[in-house]
Each structure stands twice: as structure tokens, then as C-alpha cells.
Design a protein around this motif. Structure first.
Motif, short mmCIF file in Angstrom:
data_model
loop_
_atom_site.label_atom_id
_atom_site.label_comp_id
_atom_site.label_asym_id
_atom_site.label_seq_id
_atom_site.Cartn_x
_atom_site.Cartn_y
_atom_site.Cartn_z
N ASN A 79 0.18 -1.11 -0.11
CA ASN A 79 -0.14 0.22 0.00
C ASN A 79 0.49 1.52 0.28
O ASN A 79 1.60 1.18 0.91
CB ASN A 79 -0.85 -0.23 1.31
CG ASN A 79 -1.97 -0.99 0.96
OD1 ASN A 79 -2.42 -1.37 0.11
ND2 ASN A 79 -2.16 -2.21 2.27
N PHE A 80 0.08 2.48 -1.04
CA PHE A 80 1.09 2.66 -1.04
C PHE A 80 0.09 4.69 -1.66
O PHE A 80 -0.79 3.91 -2.16
CB PHE A 80 2.30 3.83 -2.28
CG PHE A 80 1.98 3.70 -2.93
CD1 PHE A 80 1.92 4.47 -4.28
CD2 PHE A 80 1.75 1.69 -3.14
CE1 PHE A 80 1.11 3.75 -5.29
CE2 PHE A 80 1.20 1.35 -5.10
CZ PHE A 80 1.29 3.09 -5.48
N TYR A 81 0.44 5.65 -1.14
CA TYR A 81 0.26 6.90 -1.84
C TYR A 81 0.59 8.36 -2.15
O TYR A 81 1.83 8.04 -1.72
CB TYR A 81 -0.80 7.81 -1.21
CG TYR A 81 -0.52 8.49 0.65
CD1 TYR A 81 0.07 9.58 0.58
CD2 TYR A 81 -0.03 7.73 1.85
CE1 TYR A 81 0.87 10.09 1.63
CE2 TYR A 81 0.84 8.33 2.70
CZ TYR A 81 1.33 9.26 2.59
OH TYR A 81 1.44 9.97 3.77
N PHE A 82 0.15 8.87 -3.47
CA PHE A 82 0.97 9.66 -3.58
C PHE A 82 0.33 11.43 -2.94
O PHE A 82 0.08 11.44 -2.16
CB PHE A 82 0.79 10.12 -5.18
CG PHE A 82 1.12 8.84 -6.45
CD1 PHE A 82 2.29 9.60 -7.10
CD2 PHE A 82 -0.08 8.16 -6.38
CE1 PHE A 82 2.81 8.01 -7.67
CE2 PHE A 82 0.63 7.27 -7.57
CZ PHE A 82 1.48 7.05 -8.42
N ASN A 83 2.37 12.16 -3.00
CA ASN A 83 2.44 12.95 -2.16
C ASN A 83 3.37 14.07 -3.55
O ASN A 83 4.64 13.83 -3.29
CB ASN A 83 2.94 13.04 -1.01
CG ASN A 83 2.89 14.48 -0.17
OD1 ASN A 83 2.03 15.37 -0.18
ND2 ASN A 83 3.41 14.74 1.05
N ASN A 84 2.54 15.28 -3.73
CA ASN A 84 2.60 15.87 -4.43
C ASN A 84 3.85 15.42 -5.57
O ASN A 84 4.94 15.21 -5.73
CB ASN A 84 4.17 17.25 -3.66
CG ASN A 84 3.32 17.90 -2.92
OD1 ASN A 84 2.28 18.44 -3.19
ND2 ASN A 84 3.61 18.20 -1.96
N ALA A 85 3.30 14.27 -5.99
CA ALA A 85 3.83 13.19 -7.12
C ALA A 85 5.27 12.41 -6.77
O ALA A 85 5.25 11.71 -7.44
CB ALA A 85 4.30 14.23 -8.65
N LYS A 86 5.11 12.03 -5.00
CA LYS A 86 6.33 10.87 -4.11
C LYS A 86 5.62 10.20 -4.06
O LYS A 86 4.13 10.47 -3.14
CB LYS A 86 7.08 11.88 -3.79
CG LYS A 86 7.79 13.24 -4.57
CD LYS A 86 8.83 13.14 -3.43
CE LYS A 86 10.10 14.59 -4.17
NZ LYS A 86 10.87 15.53 -2.82
N VAL A 87 5.86 9.02 -4.70
CA VAL A 87 4.88 7.68 -3.98
C VAL A 87 5.63 7.65 -1.78
O VAL A 87 6.73 7.68 -2.30
CB VAL A 87 5.96 6.36 -4.34
CG1 VAL A 87 4.96 5.53 -4.25
CG2 VAL A 87 5.42 6.41 -5.89
N VAL A 88 4.65 7.57 -1.16
CA VAL A 88 5.15 7.47 -0.06
C VAL A 88 4.61 6.00 0.27
O VAL A 88 2.87 5.56 -0.04
CB VAL A 88 3.72 8.27 1.15
CG1 VAL A 88 4.27 8.33 2.67
CG2 VAL A 88 4.86 9.64 0.51
N SER A 89 4.89 4.64 1.27
CA SER A 89 5.00 4.15 1.16
C SER A 89 4.02 4.47 2.53
O SER A 89 4.70 4.49 3.76
CB SER A 89 6.06 2.87 1.92
OG SER A 89 5.06 1.68 2.24
N GLU A 90 2.80 2.89 2.36
CA GLU A 90 2.04 3.09 4.26
C GLU A 90 2.75 1.50 4.56
O GLU A 90 2.14 1.70 6.17
CB GLU A 90 0.04 2.89 3.21
CG GLU A 90 0.09 3.99 3.22
CD GLU A 90 -1.45 3.75 3.03
OE1 GLU A 90 -1.80 3.45 4.07
OE2 GLU A 90 -1.68 3.88 1.78
N ASN A 91 3.31 1.31 4.41
CA ASN A 91 4.92 0.19 5.41
C ASN A 91 3.07 -0.99 5.54
O ASN A 91 3.66 -1.57 6.59
CB ASN A 91 4.31 0.30 6.43
CG ASN A 91 6.40 1.81 6.27
OD1 ASN A 91 6.83 1.46 5.21
ND2 ASN A 91 5.93 2.52 6.68
#
Length: 229
Positions: free
Chosen positions: A134-146
Motif C-alpha cells: 500500500n502507498f499513496y502519492f504526495n506531490n507526485a512522490k510515492v509514499v509507502s504506508e508500510n
């Protein structure tokens, strides 16, 4: 867990059955993703997909089938034909492990013990479950939800197979997976606290992915009687 238990019970039952013919082999091909990020081509394999496959040929016209496949799904907006996606510039990769079980139907009889060389188109469907990160985008950057989740789906496969010897079967197939999830591409975060602020894309369409490739299976077991239970 219940699907793992189902698989184990199925495989155990197969081993106890000595009056049917079985196939065990490998899948090698590619995968492509269809969702809110990247290109929208339905058949455009871009990442390696490998795995194993098992079939229990219940009759010359249908088989029970189980497969375990590994791949990396990829979405790159710059490869899309959509000007809005190209300008947005999102991209991701997501490793998946997919377990699928169901039934395969042949267009014509496929009897490996016939004097004639067996070959036929076929259809396969059933149920699939894919484990993904699982992850999401923050200002076009991928952020892992771990965290990881399971995407349940329906495989829709069309293929053609032929016996290349008395013990080996070669097949080519294209299989789309319609999933009941919209999280594979990060367009909906898994965390409920992030859904409202980080959600994007078409909320009415779930994610798809496709496997395209070849299978090579080895047949074994006694000649089947193909008798009704």
C-alpha cells in the motif's frame, strides 16, 4: 487464510486421485497495469511475470486449475496517451503475488491419450487474490504506508494450447484480472485517515492488470476414464 486452506485441501485431494491425468508446469511472460496511473493499453506487457501452474483434467473438455504468479505492476503517466496524465507525471511500481483457482474450458476435446495430436483454444475463469503493498502519492512522490493488502478479482483468460509430445503441453494465453480494489496504483490510500486528502482518479472504476505469456506443463498420472461421479 481460508484460501490457503482451500488450496492445500485441493492439492491433497489431487494427490489421492490416481484415476485422472494431471499437469504441472511453469508460466513465463509479462504483465501490464490498467488503472488511474499510466497507460491504458489493455495488452502491453512491460514487466516480467513468472510462476507455476497445476491442472487436473476432469474431462477432455474441462480442467480444474490452480496457479501462483509473481510480477511487478508498473504505471508511468508519461507512457499514456492522455495529455492530463502526461502533465501530471505520476509513476509507481508494485510487487504482487497472485493465487488463482478456477476452471478451464476447451473449445474442442483435448484428450492427451488420443492417437490424434491434441490442440484447442480455451477459456479460463475463477477467482484470484493478489497480495500487494500500500502507498499513496504526495506531490507526485510515492509514499509507502508500510502495509500490505489483498486484492480479490476475477481472471478472464483466453488461450491456445497444443500437445508437443505425449507428456508436454505448450500454451499461449492472455489473461485480464478485474479486481475489486482501487488501491493497487495508490489512487486510494489504505488508511482511512488519508482517503479524503490523497484520493484521485475515477472512483467508479476498479483496477485491472493483465498477464500475457506461455505455459509449459508436464503431464502425469494414469489414463483417465472421464467417467461421471
Amino acid at each position: 487464510m481460508k484460501y490457503i486452506s482451500f488450496l492445500l485441501i485441493t492439492l491433497f485431494s489431487i494427490q489421492l486421485s490416481s484415476a485422472q491425468i494431471h499437469e504441472f508446469g511453469v508460466f513465463l511472460g509479462g504483465s501490464n497495469f490498467i488503472g488511474d496511473v499510466g497507460a491504458t493499453n489493455y495488452i502491453a506487457p512491460s514487466q516480467l511475470a513468472i510462476g507455476g501452474i497445476y491442472k487436473w483434467n476432469r474431462s477432455p473438455r474441462h480442467s480444474w486449475r490452480v496457479s501462483l504468479l509473481f510480477s511487478e505492476l508498473e504505471g508511468i503517466d508519461s507512457k499514456s496517451d492522455d495529455a492530463g496524465r502526461i502533465e501530471r507525471g505520476y509513476e509507481f511500481t508494485n510487487n504482487i503475488i497472485e493465487l488463482s483457482a478456477g476452471m478451464e474450458f476447451t473449445f474442442w476435446e483435448f484428450d492427451l491419450h488420443s492417437d490424434k495430436r491434441a490442440a484447442t483454444p480455451y477459456l479460463y475463469s475463477g477467482i484470484s487474490v493478489a497480495k500487494h503493498d500500500n502507498f499513496y502519492f504526495n506531490n507526485a512522490k510515492v509514499v509507502s504506508e508500510n502495509t500490505s493488502s489483498y486484492a480479490y478479482g476475477i481472471p478472464l483468460v483466453l488461450g491456445f494450447k497444443a500437445a508437443i509430445s505425449s507428456q508436454f503441453v505448450l500454451a499461449f494465453e492472455v489473461g485480464a484480472r478485474y479486481t475489486f480494489s482501487d488501491e493497487l496504483d495508490g489512487s486510494i490510500p489504505d488508511s482511512e485517515n488519508l482517503v479524503e486528502s490523497k484520493r484521485f482518479g475515477n472512483i467508479n472504476n476498479n483496477d485491472w492488470y493483465t498477464f500475457t505469456g506461455v505455459t509449459l506443463t508436464y503431464t502425469f498420472g494414469r489414463n483417465p476414464c472421464f467417467c461421471p461421479y
